[in-house]
Design an enzyme around this catalytic site. Structure first.
Site, PDB file in Angstrom:
ATOM      1  CE  LYS A  75     -39.963 -65.645-123.437  1.00  0.00           C
ATOM      2  NZ  LYS A  75     -40.085 -66.569-124.299  1.00  0.00           N
ATOM      3  CD  GLU A  81     -43.490 -45.432-134.346  1.00  0.00           C
ATOM      4  OE1 GLU A  81     -44.379 -45.152-133.416  1.00  0.00           O
ATOM      5  OE2 GLU A  81     -43.927 -45.256-135.611  1.00  0.00           O
ATOM      6  N   GLY A 223     -42.201 -78.151-123.008  1.00  0.00           N
ATOM      7  CA  GLY A 223     -41.420 -78.405-124.127  1.00  0.00           C
ATOM      8  C   GLY A 223     -40.533 -79.689-124.044  1.00  0.00           C
TER       9      GLY A 223
HETATM   10  O1  C5P Z   1     -40.138 -77.163-121.033  1.00  0.00           O
HETATM   11  P1  C5P Z   1     -39.191 -76.251-121.578  1.00  0.00           P
HETATM   12  O2  C5P Z   1     -38.139 -75.859-120.428  1.00  0.00           O
HETATM   13  O3  C5P Z   1     -38.306 -77.142-122.604  1.00  0.00           O
HETATM   14  O4  C5P Z   1     -39.718 -75.157-122.352  1.00  0.00           O
HETATM   15  C1  C5P Z   1     -39.173 -73.910-122.833  1.00  0.00           C
HETATM   16  C2  C5P Z   1     -39.845 -73.191-123.492  1.00  0.00           C
HETATM   17  O5  C5P Z   1     -40.536 -72.245-122.544  1.00  0.00           O
HETATM   18  C3  C5P Z   1     -39.054 -72.360-124.664  1.00  0.00           C
HETATM   19  O6  C5P Z   1     -39.517 -72.290-125.845  1.00  0.00           O
HETATM   20  C4  C5P Z   1     -38.806 -70.892-123.865  1.00  0.00           C
HETATM   21  O7  C5P Z   1     -39.074 -69.877-124.628  1.00  0.00           O
HETATM   22  C5  C5P Z   1     -40.414 -71.088-122.900  1.00  0.00           C
HETATM   23  N1  C5P Z   1     -40.120 -70.142-121.812  1.00  0.00           N
HETATM   24  C6  C5P Z   1     -40.959 -69.117-121.787  1.00  0.00           C
HETATM   25  N2  C5P Z   1     -40.930 -68.364-120.826  1.00  0.00           N
HETATM   26  C7  C5P Z   1     -40.123 -68.596-119.565  1.00  0.00           C
HETATM   27  C8  C5P Z   1     -39.402 -69.560-119.898  1.00  0.00           C
HETATM   28  C9  C5P Z   1     -39.468 -70.564-120.866  1.00  0.00           C
HETATM   29  O8  C5P Z   1     -41.969 -68.995-122.877  1.00  0.00           O
HETATM   30  N3  C5P Z   1     -40.345 -67.621-118.712  1.00  0.00           N
END
Ligand code: C5P
Length: 256
Positions: A75, A81, A223
């Site tokens: 993210k 840059e 997850g």
């Molecule tokens: O299913 P669970 O909640 O455990 O998933 C968590 C994962 O989802 C984390 O790796 C988190 O970075 C990701 N996530 C994401 N974008 C979001 C919320 C969570 O990629 N908006």
């Protein structure tokens, strides 16, 4: 998976599951890769694992699961840059997906889009852990404090800047697809199968795997419901079955 197809209509149900390797050590991450490689389509390397292990972990995942895609979910959030230079480094790692916060604005998004090569870059719209109250707390204009409105605005920004898709909750997917087209990728985290509650869950805008796919998500991030299950493979299989049912539902109800 015969090839790393980019046409998501051809994906098999299990290939739509993204499993986040949310652990802090390489050996544990690789245990999950070996356990789940034939039950999910994408392994996601997030902040925790990347900070702990660096780019080396990506190579190990690719060696152990060559048919699976790798999603580097760190993210990006910085000046144009800096994100451009980070993107150039990413393109040497052979990852399939990378993420950037759309709140960076169009200049940063464009500079990443121009240097992405074959990597799919996804814009983070509004984190699924954020509610209306959370948005207000960080000073988001009260008229936009409805997550759905902000997601749509940021999704349009991402598309205009040349990104391949976005990340948003399953509650907003159908509006995004309706407005920005089927080809614009949507990845949906905050997935919670009905029978699985997570203690002290931080996710707020949640949906089931079935609803996310019916609403049009291309991929779902699952997850904790898999990781914390007694039989992670079994849960991944059940989720793939639910995805199949959702695809059948879309076909019979002519949802495109
Ligand atoms: O299913 P669970 O909640 O455990 O998933 C968590 C994962 O989802 C984390 O790796 C988190 O970075 C990701 N996530 C994401 N974008 C979001 C919320 C969570 O990629 N908006």
């Amino acid at each position: 998976m015969e090839e790393k197809t980019l046409n998501t209509r051809r994906l098999k149900p299990f290939e739509r599951i993204i499993f986040p390797l949310d652990v802090a050590d390489a050996d544990r991450a690789m245990e999950y890769v070996r356990l789940l490689r034939d039950t999910v389509g994408v392994f996601k390397v997030g902040l925790e694992l990347f900070v702990a292990c660096g780019p080396e972990i990506i190579k190990r995942i690719q060696d152990e699961a060559p048919s699976q895609k790798v999603f580097l979910d760190i993210k990006f959030h910085d000046i144009p840059e800096t994100v451009k230079r980070a993107m150039q480094v990413c393109s040497t790692l052979g990852v399939d997906f990378v993420t950037i916060h759309t709140s960076e604005g169009s200049r940063a998004l464009q500079s990443v889009a121009q240097h992405k090569g074959s990597i799919k870059v996804l814009g983070i719209t509004v984190l699924t852990s954020m509610s209306r109250e959370d948005l207000k707390e960080i000073g988001i204009d009260v008229h936009l404090a409805e997550p759905e409105k902000l997601v749509l605005k940021r999704a349009e920004l991402a598309k205009r800047a040349g990104l391949d898709g976005i990340v948003c909750s399953g509650l907003e997917v159908s509006k995004v697809k309706e407005k920005l087209g089927e080809e614009f990728l949507v990845v949906t985290p905050g997935i919670r199968p009905l029978d699985r509650t997570i203690p002290q869950d931080d996710q707020k805008r949640i949906v089931t795997p079935f609803d996310a796919i019916v609403n049009g998500a291309d991929y779902i991030v699952v997850g904790r419901p898999i990781r914390d299950a007694q039989e992670p493979r079994k849960i991944a299989h059940l989720i793939a079955e639910e995805i199949q049912k959702a695809e059948d539902y879309r076909l019979t109800h002519k949802i495109h």
